[in-house]
Scaffold this active site. Structure first.
Site, mmCIF file in Angstrom:
data_model
loop_
_atom_site.group_PDB
_atom_site.id
_atom_site.type_symbol
_atom_site.label_atom_id
_atom_site.label_comp_id
_atom_site.label_asym_id
_atom_site.label_seq_id
_atom_site.Cartn_x
_atom_site.Cartn_y
_atom_site.Cartn_z
ATOM 1 N N ASP A 280 -10.310 18.328 -18.013
ATOM 2 C CA ASP A 280 -9.010 17.800 -17.600
ATOM 3 C C ASP A 280 -9.319 16.477 -16.881
ATOM 4 O OD1 ASP A 280 -6.456 17.313 -16.789
ATOM 5 O OD2 ASP A 280 -6.251 19.079 -15.515
ATOM 6 N N VAL B 172 11.583 23.421 -15.320
ATOM 7 C CA VAL B 172 12.085 24.076 -14.111
ATOM 8 C C VAL B 172 12.193 22.984 -13.049
ATOM 9 C CG1 VAL B 172 11.530 25.776 -12.335
ATOM 10 C CG2 VAL B 172 11.089 26.293 -14.736
ATOM 11 N N PHE C 256 0.011 9.797 -18.972
ATOM 12 C CA PHE C 256 -0.531 8.635 -18.263
ATOM 13 C C PHE C 256 -2.052 8.571 -18.397
ATOM 14 C CE2 PHE C 256 -2.001 6.899 -14.036
ATOM 15 C CZ PHE C 256 -1.774 5.571 -14.349
ATOM 16 N N GLY D 127 -1.646 22.067 -13.800
ATOM 17 C CA GLY D 127 -2.556 21.387 -14.729
ATOM 18 C C GLY D 127 -3.877 22.158 -14.830
ATOM 19 N N ASP D 128 -4.326 22.656 -13.695
ATOM 20 C CA ASP D 128 -5.586 23.405 -13.652
ATOM 21 C C ASP D 128 -5.455 24.744 -14.377
ATOM 22 O OD1 ASP D 128 -6.435 21.303 -12.023
ATOM 23 O OD2 ASP D 128 -5.733 22.320 -10.217
HETATM 24 P P1 ADP Z 1 -0.770 17.587 -14.920
HETATM 25 O O1 ADP Z 1 -0.924 18.006 -13.482
HETATM 26 O O2 ADP Z 1 -2.048 17.592 -15.663
HETATM 27 O O3 ADP Z 1 0.039 16.336 -15.088
HETATM 28 P P2 ADP Z 1 1.368 19.377 -15.108
HETATM 29 O O4 ADP Z 1 1.047 20.241 -13.965
HETATM 30 O O5 ADP Z 1 2.449 18.396 -14.919
HETATM 31 O O6 ADP Z 1 0.043 18.727 -15.635
HETATM 32 O O7 ADP Z 1 1.749 20.264 -16.329
HETATM 33 C C1 ADP Z 1 0.907 21.241 -16.884
HETATM 34 C C2 ADP Z 1 1.772 22.301 -17.512
HETATM 35 O O8 ADP Z 1 2.447 23.000 -16.468
HETATM 36 C C3 ADP Z 1 2.875 21.795 -18.435
HETATM 37 O O9 ADP Z 1 2.410 21.689 -19.754
HETATM 38 C C4 ADP Z 1 3.905 22.911 -18.293
HETATM 39 O O10 ADP Z 1 3.544 23.974 -19.128
HETATM 40 C C5 ADP Z 1 3.737 23.379 -16.872
HETATM 41 N N1 ADP Z 1 4.692 22.773 -15.921
HETATM 42 C C6 ADP Z 1 4.392 21.999 -14.858
HETATM 43 N N2 ADP Z 1 5.493 21.663 -14.168
HETATM 44 C C7 ADP Z 1 6.537 22.253 -14.804
HETATM 45 C C8 ADP Z 1 7.952 22.292 -14.578
HETATM 46 N N3 ADP Z 1 8.517 21.668 -13.549
HETATM 47 N N4 ADP Z 1 8.717 23.000 -15.433
HETATM 48 C C9 ADP Z 1 8.161 23.643 -16.477
HETATM 49 N N5 ADP Z 1 6.846 23.638 -16.750
HETATM 50 C C10 ADP Z 1 6.028 22.967 -15.932
HETATM 51 N N1 PLP Z 2 -7.242 19.877 -6.323
HETATM 52 C C1 PLP Z 2 -6.652 19.572 -5.153
HETATM 53 C C2 PLP Z 2 -7.425 19.632 -3.880
HETATM 54 C C3 PLP Z 2 -5.322 19.199 -5.136
HETATM 55 O O1 PLP Z 2 -4.744 18.882 -3.971
HETATM 56 C C4 PLP Z 2 -4.620 19.151 -6.359
HETATM 57 C C5 PLP Z 2 -3.251 18.719 -6.365
HETATM 58 O O2 PLP Z 2 -2.828 18.150 -5.392
HETATM 59 C C6 PLP Z 2 -5.250 19.490 -7.558
HETATM 60 C C7 PLP Z 2 -6.576 19.853 -7.489
HETATM 61 C C8 PLP Z 2 -4.605 19.456 -8.922
HETATM 62 O O3 PLP Z 2 -3.372 20.037 -9.075
HETATM 63 P P1 PLP Z 2 -2.601 20.000 -10.491
HETATM 64 O O4 PLP Z 2 -3.191 21.094 -11.341
HETATM 65 O O5 PLP Z 2 -1.184 20.247 -10.160
HETATM 66 O O6 PLP Z 2 -2.827 18.660 -11.128
HETATM 67 ZN ZN ZN Z 3 -3.640 17.103 -14.507
#
Ligand code: ADP
Ligand code: PLP
Ligand code: ZN
Length: 385
Positions: free
Chosen positions: A190, A299, A225, A307-308
Site C-alpha cells: 500500500d 457511508v 492520488f 486502507g490498511d
Molecule cells: P486509503 O486510506 O488508502 O485512501 P480508504 O481508507 O479511503 O483508502 O479506502 C479503503 C476502502 O475502505 C475503500 O475501498 C472502501 O471499501 C472503504 N471505505 C473507506 N471509507 C469509506 C466510507 N466513508 N464509506 C464506505 N466505504 C469506505
Molecule cells: N498508521 C498511522 C499511525 C496512522 O495514524 C494512520 C492514519 O492516520 C494510518 C497508519 C493509516 O490509516 P488508513 O488505513 O486510514 O490510511
Molecule cells: Zn491508503
C-alpha cells in the site's frame, strides 16, 4: 499449508490502523502474521474532516507566504500528519503537507503558496498522540534476529505507512533478501503517500516508491492520488484510470487496485468507485487480464485504518483467488462494507442522537466483525469490464 506474512506497519495502543488493522483479520483467516511495528503510538494521528465545509473553510484560510519549494516547511516535522478523508469541497491542496504546527492546525503549500490550516472547530482527530518511531537501524536489528535464527522465509510481505526515507530503503533491502530466500514470495504494497491531492509523507519518498518499491511489488493498492503521484498522470475518467493502472503494471505489479477514486459512479452519488486490473500468466504461458469496477456504498463518516484493512483483506482473498481479481475484490470490499456498517452503527449509537461520533467512537469494530471477516456475505457486486 501454513502461510506466513511479514507485516511492517504502525502499531497503536488504542484503535485500529496499520498492524492493528491487518493482524487480527489475517489471523482469523488462518495466516501466521509476524509483525514489525514501524511506529508505536498511543492512537492514530489522523485529522479527519467531519463535514463538507472543509474546502470552503480552507479556502478562506489561504494566505500567501514566502515558502520556496524545497524549503523546510514545518516546525514539527517529526509529527506524523494524515488528513484522512481530505478536503471534499472546491479547494484541493496540490503540494506536500509538510507538517503540523500544533495538533489541530498546520500548514501546507499550494503551488508554493503557504496555506494555513486552523481546523479545530471543524475537524476532529484525537486531541493528543504520543509514542515512538522505529528507526531504519532498529528495523535492521529486528530483521537480523529473524535471519540469524533462519526463520526469514515468508510467503507474503505487507507494507503500509512509512514516513522516513531511510526506513523505506531498509524495507527495500529486506524485501530483496526475502525474495531471494523465497522466489515465490508475494509483496503486497500500500504505497501510502497521501489522499485527495495532499501528500502527507515527505516528498523524497516518492522516488523510492517509483524506483524501488513499486518494481518489487506484486499487488499494489494506491488510492487515486497515490496512483497519480506514482505515474505523473492525472485521472479524470475511467479510461485515464485504466491507462494509469497500465503504467503501474509496466513498473512491476501484476495486480493493481485503486481503492478509492473521485470518479462518478453509475449507481449515483451515494457510491464511490474503486477499480482494479490484473495481469496473469496461465500455466501454458499465455497471458490474460481482468479489469474490474466496484461501486461501494458510501457511508457519511471518515474512517481510519480502512486502507490498511483493505490491503490485508486483498492479500488474504487473492491468496484464495490468485487469478480472479473479481472474486478476491468482491470478498475484500464486502468485508470492508460489513466492518464499516457495524462501526458507524455503533458510533452513532454511542454518540447519541444528532451528535457526530468522535474519532475514538469511530474506531473500526474489528473484533466484533470476526464472523464477517471469516465468511463475508457478498454485499458489494463487482463488475468485470
Ligand atoms: P486509503 O486510506 O488508502 O485512501 P480508504 O481508507 O479511503 O483508502 O479506502 C479503503 C476502502 O475502505 C475503500 O475501498 C472502501 O471499501 C472503504 N471505505 C473507506 N471509507 C469509506 C466510507 N466513508 N464509506 C464506505 N466505504 C469506505
Ligand atoms: N498508521 C498511522 C499511525 C496512522 O495514524 C494512520 C492514519 O492516520 C494510518 C497508519 C493509516 O490509516 P488508513 O488505513 O486510514 O490510511
Ligand atoms: Zn491508503
Amino acid at each position: 499449508m501454513e502461510c506466513r506474512v511479514l507485516s511492517i506497519q504502525s502499531h497503536v495502543v488504542r484503535g485500529y490502523v496499520g498492524n492493528k488493522s491487518a493482524t487480527f483479520p489475517l489471523q482469523v483467516l488462518g495466516f501466521e502474521v509476524d509483525s514489525i511495528n514501524s511506529v508505536q503510538f498511543s492512537n492514530h494521528t489522523a485529522i479527519c474532516s467531519q463535514n463538507s465545509l472543509w474546502g470552503f473553510i480552507l479556502s478562506l484560510l489561504m494566505v500567501t507566504g514566502g515558502l520556496g519549494k524545497g524549503e523546510a516547511g514545518s516546525r514539527n516535522t517529526d509529527t506524523p500528519f494524515s488528513p484522512c478523508g481530505g478536503p471534499t469541497g472546491p479547494w484541493r491542496p496540490q503540494q506536500t503537507m509538510v507538517g503540523v504546527e500544533d495538533e489541530l492546525g498546520g500548514f501546507c503549500r499550494l503551488r508554493g503558496i503557504k496555506v494555513i490550516l486552523y481546523l479545530s472547530a471543524y475537524v476532529t482527530g484525537y486531541a493528543h498522540w504520543k509514542g515512538q518511531v522505529l528507526t531504519a537501524e532498529e528495523l535492521q536489528v529486528l530483521y537480523e534476529g529473524i535471519k540469524l535464527n533462519q526463520v526469514n522465509r515468508y510467503d507474503y510481505i505487507l507494507t503500509g505507512y512509512s514516513r522516513d526515507n531511510s526506513f523505506l530503503e531498509m524495507v527495500v533491502d529486506i524485501i530483496l533478501e526475502l525474495k531471494k530466500t523465497n522466489p515465490s514470495l508475494v509483496y503486497v504494497c500500500d504505497p501510502v503517500m497521501g489522499d485527495h491531492g495532499v501528500m502527507y509523507v515527505p516528498e523524497n519518498l516518492l522516488p523510492v516508491y517509483q524506483e524501488k518499491i513499486v518494481p518489487l511489488s506484486d499487488i499494489l493498492t494506491p488510492n487515486q492520488f497515490e496512483a497519480e503521484l506514482l505515474t505523473g498522470r492525472k485521472i479524470k475518467t475511467e479510461e485515464d484510470a485504466f491507462e494509469v493502472m497500465e503504467l503501474l503494471h509496466k513498473m512491476g505489479p501484476g495486480t493493481v487496485v485503486l481503492t478509492s477514486t473521485d470518479l462518478p459512479s453509475k449507481q449515483g452519488d451515494k457510491f464511490l468507485v474503486a477499480l482494479g486490473s490484473q495481469k496473469t500468466v496461465k500455466p501454458d504461458g499465455s497471458k490474460t487480464s481482468q479489469k474490474i469496477c466496484m461501486d461501494i456504498p458510501k457511508v457519511d463518516a471518515v474512517f481510519v485504518g480502512t486502507g490498511d484493512l483493505f490491503a490485508a483483506m486483498l492479500l488474504a482473498w487473492t491468496h484464495h483467488h490468485p487469478t480472479d481479481l473479481k472474486a478476491a475484490c468482491e470478498k475484500t470490499v464486502s468485508v470492508m462494507h460489513h466492518v464499516i456498517k457495524r462501526t458507524i452503527n455503533y458510533a452513532n449509537d454511542v454518540a447519541g442522537p444528532g451528535k457526530k461520533p468522535s474519532p475514538a467512537q469511530l474506531e473500526l469494530r474489528m473484533v466484533q466483525s470476526k464472523a464477517d471477516i471469516e465468511n463475508p456475505a457478498i454485499a458489494v457486486a463487482v463488475r468485470v469490464l
